[in-house]
Design an enzyme around this catalytic site. Structure first.
Site, PDB file in Angstrom:
ATOM      1  CG  ASP A 125      40.900  51.940  40.008  1.00  0.00           C
ATOM      2  OD1 ASP A 125      40.893  50.722  40.262  1.00  0.00           O
ATOM      3  OD2 ASP A 125      40.074  52.466  39.236  1.00  0.00           O
ATOM      4  CG  ASP A 149      40.135  28.608  34.608  1.00  0.00           C
ATOM      5  OD1 ASP A 149      39.470  29.512  35.166  1.00  0.00           O
ATOM      6  OD2 ASP A 149      41.209  28.168  35.064  1.00  0.00           O
ATOM      7  CD  GLU A 207      40.767  28.679  38.804  1.00  0.00           C
ATOM      8  OE1 GLU A 207      40.997  29.127  39.940  1.00  0.00           O
ATOM      9  OE2 GLU A 207      40.228  29.346  37.903  1.00  0.00           O
ATOM     10  N   GLY A 251      40.200  56.899  35.856  1.00  0.00           N
ATOM     11  CA  GLY A 251      41.557  56.559  35.428  1.00  0.00           C
ATOM     12  C   GLY A 251      41.998  55.250  36.052  1.00  0.00           C
ATOM     13  CG  ASP A 304      37.785  54.992  34.418  1.00  0.00           C
ATOM     14  OD1 ASP A 304      38.309  54.152  35.189  1.00  0.00           O
ATOM     15  OD2 ASP A 304      37.947  56.218  34.534  1.00  0.00           O
ATOM     16  CB  ILE A 305      35.797  50.166  37.127  1.00  0.00           C
ATOM     17  CG1 ILE A 305      35.645  49.176  35.968  1.00  0.00           C
ATOM     18  CG2 ILE A 305      34.921  49.756  38.322  1.00  0.00           C
ATOM     19  CD1 ILE A 305      34.259  49.053  35.385  1.00  0.00           C
ATOM     20  CB  SER A 334      39.298  32.069  39.336  1.00  0.00           C
ATOM     21  OG  SER A 334      40.302  31.710  40.240  1.00  0.00           O
TER      22      SER A 334
END
Ligand code: NAG
Ligand code: NAG
Ligand code: NAG
Ligand code: NAG
Length: 634
Positions: free
Chosen positions: A613, A311, A307, A611, A592-593, A551
């Site tokens: 979701d 990051d 992690e 839109g 937008d996905i 993550s």
């Protein structure tokens, strides 16, 4: 640590079993089911002492939403007029009225004022010398001793408790009660970390997932391979992120939170930078150590370093030349929780005796030895303008009061101009590790926390469509992980989201019942936004490997917000602060996905649709569109 404030020194009242309060009682907190690993074994001795504490309601919390909207809603004349930390502390301190009402109630139950101490932060009352019998009478409850089925650790808890109606609104919660890990004094044979403090531990479901390892020669360093391997250049192309353009680095700041034993490996950072950002070789983040947090080098594996390496490798590269702040939280023994982190920023939130709630949070100084022996970090660290955290709990693991209290703290940071980002989680509509055990039949969706807190920006995951390019629309992540999303069981729908969520329901009614999720159309939906979460190349323990997870999405989105803050600061403006109201007000600055879903709990989950979701939120960022919008705001 300063001594707690002693409220009064009235002569000690003779203790007897008090007459019940005359007021009408109301159940204050209730737990529907005992957490699975606890087994009820016996009734406690009535004379066993317990450390009874009452968390007071902070004043004005009911207006935190409106106050936050005043400074975050782009249509408000107060947009961007953030508060100072001192203004926030004074505004929310528990009122004298709250203290008086609770003390009067305790007195009417035979508990004299001399037995009550108020914490330095003013947020808590602790009552000394309370026995099980006394607490049962006071709270109209029945305690049971539970044993943990693995560790055998005993804990004292109850299923619900009551307080008089007139007292209820002055009390957040009482411990120990329905919060499940409190230890019975005297018998503390072994340490048991609550689920909540194990957030950074190996095996924690919120950590990224590892894929194949790669040799450095085999890494595909061209944009055309971004569908197989994500590198910084892929993200820069996908989201129009500028390179090397930070100008206001002296004023700007970006914080990454890590929970020990998770920590970065210095040689991994340099291995990554050597390949992808040579100017950063030898650079390290500025570390703020919270509660003994340190860069442990004792353990080296994906579970301990994955992690943090992920990051920092990406955040440091994307915001260069700004150097991020690393909030390294908790020691190797006690660990840390989100509250431990928040305590370090806000002395007011900090509570005496080393923990907000010893059932949920790391306790410092380590009461059992072997861990960090210094005082708990209480205030003193500045909040960076953007804070990204890639850890999370299941909303169902914690109690609503605990979550509401913590959520309000995020709102207070927003008031001060801080953007709080959390990864939404990696198990679709299921919780960490794919659990759906919350409620009947084990099929109820299991939303994550703090992503469901309306004052946090929850970041879900997308991926480049297999065999597509960075210039084509992404889809919801369905490689190794599934973007957590759905609807809260705790938090009501915030106003800024109402239009987006009602449009979603108008056109795309999910085929699930109230048994699976709260489909009332009146609760908080998450995530808010998304960013790539698949196929990241990171350097980890001396190798390059692919990793997956929201993550990755959160620090990348946080890097973009940091660069937008940079542009605003360079233009003489302030940081954006709480993002959601302005983002929902201008959804066209996102990609937008509309493909993919977030399966889990034996279902296909929700679908990404035009839109907003509950899989990818408003979509992925377009830096150029975002920065021009935010530069136009005051
Ligand atoms: C960014 O800056 C570094 C160091 O100054 C330089 O080596 C690198 O080429 C720059 N990258 C771009 C794309 O300008
Ligand atoms: C991607 O392309 C490869 C090679 O052309 C092909 O084998 C594979 O089936 C394609 N995958 C998808 C999802 O279209
Ligand atoms: C649980 O399962 C039983 C038997 O399949 C069913 O009758 C009941 O409605 C289910 N309850 C919920 C809340 O889904
Ligand atoms: C769903 O949320 C609404 C609004 O908070 C609440 O009134 C309702 O009880 C919730 N439903 C369930 C099944 O929890």
């Amino acid at each position: 640590m300063q001594p707690a404030l002693i409220l009064a020194l009235a002569p000690l009242a003779a203790f007897a079993f008090p007459a019940p309060s005359s007021g009408v009682r109301r159940v204050h907190e209730r737990r529907d089911a005992i957490p699975s690993s606890w087994v009820p074994v016996t009734d406690p001795f009535p004379t066993t002492p317990i450390p009874l504490r009452i968390a007071l309601t902070q004043s004005n919390l009911d207006s935190v939403h409106d106050e936050l909207m005043h400074v975050s809603d782009p249509s408000s004349e107060h947009f961007g007029k953030h508060w100072t930390a001192k203004e926030v502390a004074e505004f929310f301190a528990p009122s004298k009225e709250s203290v008086d009402i609770v003390l009067t109630w305790l007195e009417s139950e035979g508990i004299s004022r001399s037995r009550v101490e108020q914490s330095q932060s003013l947020g808590w009352l602790e009552i000394s010398g309370v026995t099980v019998a006394e607490a049962e009478s006071l709270l109209d409850t029945k305690y049971t001793v539970y044993l943990h089925d693995v560790t055998g650790t005993p804990h004292l808890g109850c299923g619900d408790y009551s307080v008089p109606e007139e007292v209820a609104k002055h009390v957040d919660f009482v411990t120990p009660t329905v919060h499940f890990d409190t230890r019975v004094k005297k018998e503390q044979p072994q340490r048991k970390r609550s689920a909540a403090t194990e957030v950074g531990k190996p095996g924690s479901g919120s950590l990224p997932k590892q894929g194949a390892t790669l040799s450095s020669e085999s890494i595909l360093q061209e944009l055309e391979y971004c569908n197989e391997e994500i590198l910084p250049i892929c993200l820069q192309a996908l989201y129009n992120i500028p390179v090397n353009q930070s100008r206001a680095t002296a004023k700007n700041s970006y914080g990454i939170v890590e929970y020990t034993p998770q920590s970065y490996f210095a040689t991994d950072l340099d291995m990554f930078f050597g390949q992808f950002a040579p100017q950063l070789v030898g650079h390290r983040p500025t570390m703020d150590s919270i509660d003994g947090g340190n860069i442990q080098t004792m353990y080296e594996s994906f579970d301990y370093n994955g992690e943090s390496d992920l990051d920092l490798e990406y955040a440091m590269t994307l915001v260069y030349p700004l150097n991020p702040t690393l909030y390294q939280t908790g020691d190797m023994v006690e660990g840390g929780s989100f509250n431990n982190f928040l305590d370090a920023l806000d002395a007011m939130y900090y509570t005496f005796d080393g923990g907000d709630d010893p059932t949920e949070d790391g306790v410092y100084p380590d009461p059992y030895g072997g861990g960090y022996e210094g005082p708990e970090t209480c205030g003193g660290y500045a909040a960076t303008y953007v804070v990204s955290t890639s850890y999370g709990y299941n909303e169902a693991d914690l109690t609503p009061f605990y979550e509401e209290r913590q959520c309000a703290e995020y709102a207070k940071l927003g008031l001060q101009g801080v953007s709080i980002l959390y990864s939404s989680g990696d198990y679709g509509v299921a919780g960490n590790d794919g659990e759906c055990t919350y409620a009947l039949n084990g099929t109820r969706f299991n939303p994550s926390f703090p992503g469901t807190c309306p004052y946090v920006t929850s970041v879900g995951a997308t991926q480049i469509v297999p065999n597509a390019t960075v210039y084509q629309p992404e889809e919801a992540c369905e490689t190794v992980i599934y973007s957590d999303g759905g609807f809260s069981n705790v938090f009501a729908m915030p106003s800024y989201q109402a239009k987006a969520v009602s449009t979603y329901y108008e056109y795309f009614v999910p085929p699930y019942t109230a048994a699976q999720y709260n489909n009332s159309r009146s609760v908080r939906g998450f995530p808010d936004v998304a960013a790539s979460g698949a196929n990241y190349v990171i350097a980890i323990d001396g190798e390059f490997a692919l990793v997956y997870g929201t993550s990755a999405s959160s620090p990348v989105f946080g890097s973009i917000v940091t660069l937008i803050n940079d542009a605003r600061l360079a233009a003489g403006k302030g940081p954006i602060g709480f993002l959601n109201p302005s983002m929902y007000a201008n959804p066209s600055m996102f990609n937008d996905i509309t493909m993919g879903s977030n399966q889990g709990c034996g279902t296909e989950g929700f679908y990404a649709v035009p839109g907003w979701d509950p899989v990818t939120g408003l979509g992925t960022p377009n830096y150029l569109k975002m920065v021009s919008y935010y530069l136009a705001l005051p």
